[in-house]
Design an enzyme around this catalytic site. Sequence first.
Site, mmCIF file in Angstrom:
data_model
loop_
_atom_site.group_PDB
_atom_site.id
_atom_site.type_symbol
_atom_site.label_atom_id
_atom_site.label_comp_id
_atom_site.label_asym_id
_atom_site.label_seq_id
_atom_site.Cartn_x
_atom_site.Cartn_y
_atom_site.Cartn_z
ATOM 1 N N GLU A 57 42.278 48.375 50.006
ATOM 2 C CA GLU A 57 41.992 47.218 48.803
ATOM 3 C C GLU A 57 41.532 48.004 47.568
ATOM 4 O O GLU A 57 42.211 47.732 46.482
ATOM 5 C CB GLU A 57 41.116 46.080 49.010
ATOM 6 C CG GLU A 57 41.575 45.118 50.096
ATOM 7 C CD GLU A 57 41.622 45.462 51.388
ATOM 8 O OE1 GLU A 57 41.139 46.638 51.828
ATOM 9 O OE2 GLU A 57 41.841 44.652 52.262
ATOM 10 N N ALA A 80 47.585 41.618 52.523
ATOM 11 C CA ALA A 80 47.786 40.389 51.745
ATOM 12 C C ALA A 80 49.292 40.553 50.989
ATOM 13 O O ALA A 80 49.561 41.751 50.887
ATOM 14 C CB ALA A 80 46.782 39.962 50.722
#
Length: 732
Positions: free
Chosen positions: A149, A80
Amino acid sequence: MAGLRLRSDSRDKMADAMPEFVHYEIRDQVAVLTVDNPPVNALSPGVAEAIDAAVERAAADPEARAVVLIGAGTTFVAGADIRFFETITAREASLERSHAIHARLRHIEDCPKPLVAAIHGTALGGGLEFAMACHYRVAAATAGVGQPEVSLGIIPGAGGTQRLPRLCGAPMALEMCTLGQHVPAARAATEGILDGVIEGDLLVGAMAFALEKSSSNGVRKSRDLNLKIAETGAALAACARTREGLKKTARGAHAPYAAVNAIEAGIRLGFDEGSRREIEIFADCVLSTESRAMVKLFFAEREVPKIPDVPKDTPALEIRTAAVVGAGTMGGGIAMNYANAGIPVLLKEVTQEALDSGLATIRRNYQSSVSKGKMTPEQLERTMVLITPTVTYEGFEKVDIVTEAVFENFDLKKATFTELGRVTRPDCILASNTSTLNIDEFAKSSSRPEKVIGTHFFSPANVMKLVEIVRGRETAKETIATCMKLARKLNKVGVLVGNCFGFVANRMIAYYMREAYLLLEEGARVEEIDAALVEFGMPVGPFAMQDIAGIDVGARIRQYLRSIGKERSEGPQCPVPDWLFEMGRYGQKTGAGWYRYDAGSRTPVVDPLIEGLANKAAAERGVDRRAISNDEIIARIMTALANEGANILEEGYALRAGDVDVIYVQGFGFPRHRGGPMFYADTVGLPVVLGRVREYRDRFGDYWTPAPLLERLAASGGTFYGWSAERRGIGA
Ligand code: 3H9
């Protein structure tokens, strides 16, 4: 990569219909979708939509029998767009976006034609999640995959916690999602994450793979795979084991536990419900202070090399050969760094005996790497050959840089620089490893001030990543650019700092230690103070840390400062560390310091003697000892760090708040999930921090003086990070 660009005719034909971020091309009956969003093909707004649209188009394209998704430039999709996270401020917005991306990935996965992700560089985070929504994944041998993440304080939010365990089993998925490490292609293939490793041209190999699957009608959806988590009991046990392990490794961070919860939900409840849980948990994480801290740190680490007045194109010397003066703990570690990077290095000592002992330590360190399987015996010998021991300055006229790492004594270092100015070439850089002293004085002695700089390696130098690069008054920009580049080559994080006593790290740590000592004197026990800091997230508390570093080191610095009429920090000076030094209790190396150590053990054992010394010190200063809460311990110590950090920033000895934080995270293991001492202060709130400084001044004395910058920012509603973003330049 060859063959990735669109042919201009097809580009022109399609241009109108093409989404900007994905190039579409038919090649030998395969639709090749190339994600193109430099520098790392992050999923910025619009990219996921563009991939989805391109897959849909390929599904309907009669010319395409199969589909390959690949990245342009140096990498597949690296995840992302991290900048986007900072714009998410409401839970609803996060939920909505996550539901949309989950739906998009299902849509992609439902493509009726075989869809193959072709991975080069790294497929990380959302990048791997997109790849897992493809039916197959192949990769270049040099590629890696990962769900990093957790290092941003979040969990995989696009189905990663659900698809990954279905591909590689719960234990591997738990490892990847809680540690966040990159997994090399070969292991990823063994574990079932990849379906093949391509030798030669990746796109050609991926196209052949895709066509082969189209002939055998192979469409495989990872969301439908239940094979690897069929053994639910074992998978749940792996979750429990991972949670248990996190008690030791997570050090107060929440995201690793959140990742386990999401994986566990998928195992217990199936893909659909697991995905819903993932979306909820992701929303909790992305809005957390932990995530804000880690995202700031991610960008702070990438900003560190950006020095406003030393632009990227500043000429830098190529360091081909080096020398280190002093073969003690620091000098030996620095020589190892050069050798590890393939740079031949002369290692000089005064006596043959000291040299032999230094070399023996280096060999022992390498032997330990061999025994841990991190190095082969042949690599050990090849690396040792690069270190040439010497007791003379012969050969120094040939080297490109000398790192001085003699004993931390001002006169000795000055004399060494005089000598180095004489025996080296005029273009040779002279770097001092001093941790505190004034490098401008060494510059004067060298008669070559533009080539003199500080490179303060952290101890143990062969292990710790941080190097403070100290800019002197006359240090040339070329010298700075060379050392910043060299730090990267040595696999270190170089942070530019100004030339004040203790630079940034040790100047601030003096205030950290001051509060720890005074808290001890006021009634907290060493083990209580250490435990409070460990609970906060530090790897070790201040006293255990000093036992590792050596109580003698700090004591000698204090002795030197007193000889010139100074102290390391304002306020009362707790005498206990000096008493320990006089008793020969230097820490682990002498079997006793703040704690006792049994022979051959590094486990601290509480020693009642310390309480006796603390009582004596308190009585001498007329302090009534009292019980002190963990909250007060943390508040006092963190406030001291932030207040001095504010002085450092305003005086210009660090470029940005983020630089100070990177120094504390890399140099002292400050918990990443708190962002660093300056970001932590921003999250506590600067008015609160200022209120504490004023309260402590009233309670303990005028040595607590609010930093002017802290006062101004607290009054104006500012933050250290906000202030830094507006400021440029560094004082020397
Ligand atoms: C995620 O994916 C969540 C999902 O589960 C859910 C939603 C779909 N975004 O490091 P470098 C910039 S979370 C924005 O110096 P390298 C970086 O700031 C994400 N920018 O290069 C730098 O900019 P600048 C999971 C990014 O070759 C430039 O790119 N993914 C991003 O040493 C070069 O970066 C990650 O955590 C990004 N995602 O290393 C991967 N990544 O030049 C994070 C990089 O202006 N990235 N930039 O300073 C990395 O680990 C490394 O950047 C990478 C390249 C290994 C890719």
